[in-house]
Design a protein around this motif. Structure first.
Motif, PDB file in Angstrom:
ATOM      1  N   HIS A 125      13.329  -1.999   1.125  1.00 45.82           N
ATOM      2  CA  HIS A 125      11.947  -2.438   0.951  1.00 45.82           C
ATOM      3  C   HIS A 125      11.224  -1.470   0.018  1.00 45.82           C
ATOM      4  O   HIS A 125      11.243  -0.253   0.224  1.00 45.82           O
ATOM      5  N   THR A 126      10.563  -1.990  -0.992  1.00 46.45           N
ATOM      6  CA  THR A 126       9.963  -1.152  -2.035  1.00 46.45           C
ATOM      7  C   THR A 126       8.889  -0.189  -1.527  1.00 46.45           C
ATOM      8  O   THR A 126       8.890   0.979  -1.920  1.00 46.45           O
ATOM      9  N   PRO A 127       7.935  -0.620  -0.680  1.00 47.09           N
ATOM     10  CA  PRO A 127       6.934   0.339  -0.224  1.00 47.09           C
ATOM     11  C   PRO A 127       7.535   1.471   0.603  1.00 47.09           C
ATOM     12  O   PRO A 127       7.119   2.625   0.484  1.00 47.09           O
ATOM     13  N   LEU A 128       8.526   1.132   1.430  1.00 49.78           N
ATOM     14  CA  LEU A 128       9.180   2.162   2.231  1.00 49.78           C
ATOM     15  C   LEU A 128       9.929   3.151   1.347  1.00 49.78           C
ATOM     16  O   LEU A 128       9.964   4.353   1.620  1.00 49.78           O
ATOM     17  N   LEU A 129      10.519   2.651   0.270  1.00 52.05           N
ATOM     18  CA  LEU A 129      11.203   3.533  -0.673  1.00 52.05           C
ATOM     19  C   LEU A 129      10.227   4.503  -1.321  1.00 52.05           C
ATOM     20  O   LEU A 129      10.512   5.701  -1.467  1.00 52.05           O
ATOM     21  N   LEU A 130       9.053   4.013  -1.705  1.00 49.67           N
ATOM     22  CA  LEU A 130       8.035   4.885  -2.294  1.00 49.67           C
ATOM     23  C   LEU A 130       7.567   5.940  -1.299  1.00 49.67           C
ATOM     24  O   LEU A 130       7.346   7.100  -1.662  1.00 49.67           O
ATOM     25  N   ILE A 150       3.177   8.904  -7.300  1.00 51.26           N
ATOM     26  CA  ILE A 150       3.807   8.062  -6.283  1.00 51.26           C
ATOM     27  C   ILE A 150       2.739   7.395  -5.425  1.00 51.26           C
ATOM     28  O   ILE A 150       2.848   6.217  -5.041  1.00 51.26           O
ATOM     29  N   LEU A 151       1.667   8.135  -5.132  1.00 49.89           N
ATOM     30  CA  LEU A 151       0.531   7.533  -4.426  1.00 49.89           C
ATOM     31  C   LEU A 151      -0.083   6.403  -5.253  1.00 49.89           C
ATOM     32  O   LEU A 151      -0.459   5.354  -4.712  1.00 49.89           O
ATOM     33  N   VAL A 152      -0.176   6.608  -6.547  1.00 54.48           N
ATOM     34  CA  VAL A 152      -0.685   5.554  -7.423  1.00 54.48           C
ATOM     35  C   VAL A 152       0.218   4.322  -7.343  1.00 54.48           C
ATOM     36  O   VAL A 152      -0.266   3.179  -7.277  1.00 54.48           O
ATOM     37  N   CYS A 153       1.533   4.526  -7.347  1.00 53.66           N
ATOM     38  CA  CYS A 153       2.470   3.396  -7.240  1.00 53.66           C
ATOM     39  C   CYS A 153       2.265   2.627  -5.943  1.00 53.66           C
ATOM     40  O   CYS A 153       2.346   1.393  -5.924  1.00 53.66           O
ATOM     41  N   LEU A 154       1.992   3.336  -4.853  1.00 55.97           N
ATOM     42  CA  LEU A 154       1.745   2.664  -3.573  1.00 55.97           C
ATOM     43  C   LEU A 154       0.486   1.809  -3.635  1.00 55.97           C
ATOM     44  O   LEU A 154       0.457   0.684  -3.120  1.00 55.97           O
ATOM     45  N   SER A 210      -8.846   7.950 -10.293  1.00 53.79           N
ATOM     46  CA  SER A 210      -9.604   6.846 -10.889  1.00 53.79           C
ATOM     47  C   SER A 210      -8.884   5.517 -10.672  1.00 53.79           C
ATOM     48  O   SER A 210      -9.501   4.511 -10.301  1.00 53.79           O
ATOM     49  N   ILE A 211      -7.573   5.529 -10.885  1.00 54.61           N
ATOM     50  CA  ILE A 211      -6.789   4.306 -10.676  1.00 54.61           C
ATOM     51  C   ILE A 211      -6.823   3.893  -9.206  1.00 54.61           C
ATOM     52  O   ILE A 211      -7.032   2.720  -8.878  1.00 54.61           O
ATOM     53  N   MET A 212      -6.631   4.852  -8.315  1.00 52.20           N
ATOM     54  CA  MET A 212      -6.612   4.529  -6.886  1.00 52.20           C
ATOM     55  C   MET A 212      -7.957   4.006  -6.409  1.00 52.20           C
ATOM     56  O   MET A 212      -8.025   3.068  -5.604  1.00 52.20           O
ATOM     57  N   LEU A 213      -9.032   4.587  -6.896  1.00 50.70           N
ATOM     58  CA  LEU A 213     -10.355   4.162  -6.465  1.00 50.70           C
ATOM     59  C   LEU A 213     -10.642   2.733  -6.918  1.00 50.70           C
ATOM     60  O   LEU A 213     -11.112   1.894  -6.127  1.00 50.70           O
ATOM     61  N   ILE A 214     -10.356   2.431  -8.181  1.00 50.80           N
ATOM     62  CA  ILE A 214     -10.621   1.090  -8.712  1.00 50.80           C
ATOM     63  C   ILE A 214      -9.777   0.041  -7.987  1.00 50.80           C
ATOM     64  O   ILE A 214     -10.277  -1.008  -7.564  1.00 50.80           O
ATOM     65  N   SER A 238       2.009  -4.681   3.171  1.00 55.31           N
ATOM     66  CA  SER A 238       2.588  -3.841   2.146  1.00 55.31           C
ATOM     67  C   SER A 238       2.802  -2.422   2.613  1.00 55.31           C
ATOM     68  O   SER A 238       3.420  -1.642   1.939  1.00 55.31           O
ATOM     69  N   ASP A 239       2.236  -2.007   3.706  1.00 58.70           N
ATOM     70  CA  ASP A 239       2.531  -0.647   4.172  1.00 58.70           C
ATOM     71  C   ASP A 239       3.909  -0.516   4.633  1.00 58.70           C
ATOM     72  O   ASP A 239       4.484   0.525   4.566  1.00 58.70           O
TER      73      ASP A 239
END
Length: 419
Positions: free
Chosen positions: A87-92, A146-150, A231-235, A395-396
């Protein structure tokens, strides 16, 4: 007794001379007494501030290390039980846990050893100097992205669910992870030729390299580590929140809500908690990384010769750096607070039987009943369920994955499912 002696001129002269010497002594004593208090408090204050700095790194840093390493290792163990490689989110999340452990062991552990045992592992050799600098800068930046990817994964899941089903694959996620790894490695690769042991210190080996790090790289690191990721995470968090609000209205008015009220309520509650968790994570990320980045820019442009100012600056640096390292230690607390399945899996690791584990063998025991239930479901309800499940927020990565895995039969186990 004659009183003439009291007014004897010679006695007056002697007395005047004595008073002159006394006044000179008092004046000098006063001058010295005014000078000493001005110096002694500074010396005492510098000593106190130096002791505070040593105390922070000697006694506070090992606590942060223990909590962070233990929590992230537990994260990896729980994610392994959830089969993160499928699972992609778990991998991240697994990659994030490994990266955070690297930050703590390469960065914070070094400072603890330096202040507790008076040994700086960075100055042991040229190789240790270059490698330590590269790893600490790279791992901190990698953790941020990685946080941004999540957050991006969650944004696509909530706003473009059908597109997400095609994009969220293990192969594509691995490619993204490798691309980010390569880019950040290139940004920090300069440490291997700009730094080395000079005058028994790990420093820039040429003046031009020093100017590059003070006036170019420090600003680049500030943008890559803190400003751009936040900035990306906030938006994206704003769009995620809006999508969840619309989804909540849709679920409240749909027929599925009456037929699957318990499942709907559980997922809705899970989604709301997950949204709060990620938003808090983004805020804490900025709160912990932004100040130290600003400090490095300030330090690069301001040098003090005064011992007291330098002592205050060192204490501020210690507090801000420890605050930044705390960002790599709290993930387990966030996951455990917002995810029931995560808590239950953690209990299983310690040999405790969770109260809510009725679903563990549900898939094997209820395959026939699940199949019968699917056959008797009406076409309209099936369509509503499909649309609703597409917009469900899981998605978590844990609760809905586990619930779906135990409620439905996987006809083709080799097929990659989007989470």
């Amino acid at each position: 007794m004659s009183h003439i002696g009291l007014f004897d001129p010679s006695a007056m002269t002697t007395n005047q001379s004595s008073w002159k010497h006394a006044s000179t002594y008092i004046s000098n004593t006063t001058t010295n007494s005014l000078t000493v208090p001005q110096l002694e408090p500074n010396i005492d204050e510098v000593h106190i501030l130096t002791s505070v700095e040593n105390y922070l790194w000697t006694y506070v840093s090992p606590v942060v290390i223990l909590i962070g390493v233990f929590g992230n290792c537990l994260n990896i163990a729980v994610l392994k039980k959830m089969q993160f490689w499928r699972h992609t989110p778990l991998l991240l999340l697994a990659v994030l846990a490994v990266t955070d452990i690297t930050v703590l062991l390469d960065g914070l552990l070094r400072y603890w050893i330096k202040y507790a045992f008076k040994l700086d592992i960075r100055t042991l050799s040229d190789a240790s100097c270059k490698f330590n600098l590269y790893v600490i800068y790279f791992s901190m930046q990698y953790s941020s992205w990685i946080l941004v990817c999540l957050i991006v994964d969650r944004f696509i899941k909530t706003n473009f669910p059908f597109l997400y089903m095609r994009l969220a694959t293990i192969k594509k996620t691995c490619v993204i992870i490798i691309v980010i790894f390569t880019i950040l490695s290139g940004i920090n690769m300069h440490f291997f030729w700009t730094n080395g042991i000079k005058d028994e210190q790990c420093n820039d080996i040429k003046p031009e390299y020093l100017n590059f790090e003070k006036f170019v790289f420090v600003n680049l690191d500030f943008v890559v580590l803190s400003v751009l990721p936040f900035s990306i995470m906030l938006i994206l968090n704003v769009f995620v929140y809006r999508a969840l609000q619309q989804h909540h209205k849709f679920r409240s008015s749909s027929v599925v809500n009456s037929r699957n009220s318990r499942r709907t309520y559980t997922k809705r509650q899970f989604s709301q908690k997950l949204t709060r968790m990620l938003f808090f994570n983004s805020i804490y990320f900025l709160f912990s990384t932004f100040p130290i980045s600003v400090y490095f820019i300030y330090d690069a442009n301001n040098k003090f010769k005064d011992d007291l100012k330098n002592a205050k600056k060192h204490v501020a640096w210690s507090l801000l750096y420890l605050l930044q390292y705390s960002n790599y230690s709290i993930n387990f607390l966030l996951y455990a607070a917002c995810n029931k399945v995560f808590r239950e899996k953690a209990k299983e690791i310690f040999g405790l039987k969770p109260k809510g584990c009725r679903y563990q063998n549900k898939r094997k025991n209820n395959q026939r009943s699940s199949s019968i239930s699917h056959r008797t479901t009406s076409i309209n309800d099936s369509i509503n369920t499909l649309v609703s499940d597409t917009y469900d927020e899981h998605s978590d990565h844990s609760e809905d994955i586990q619930t779906n895995a135990n409620e439905y039969v996987d006809k083709n186990p080799n097929t990659q499912t989007a989470v």
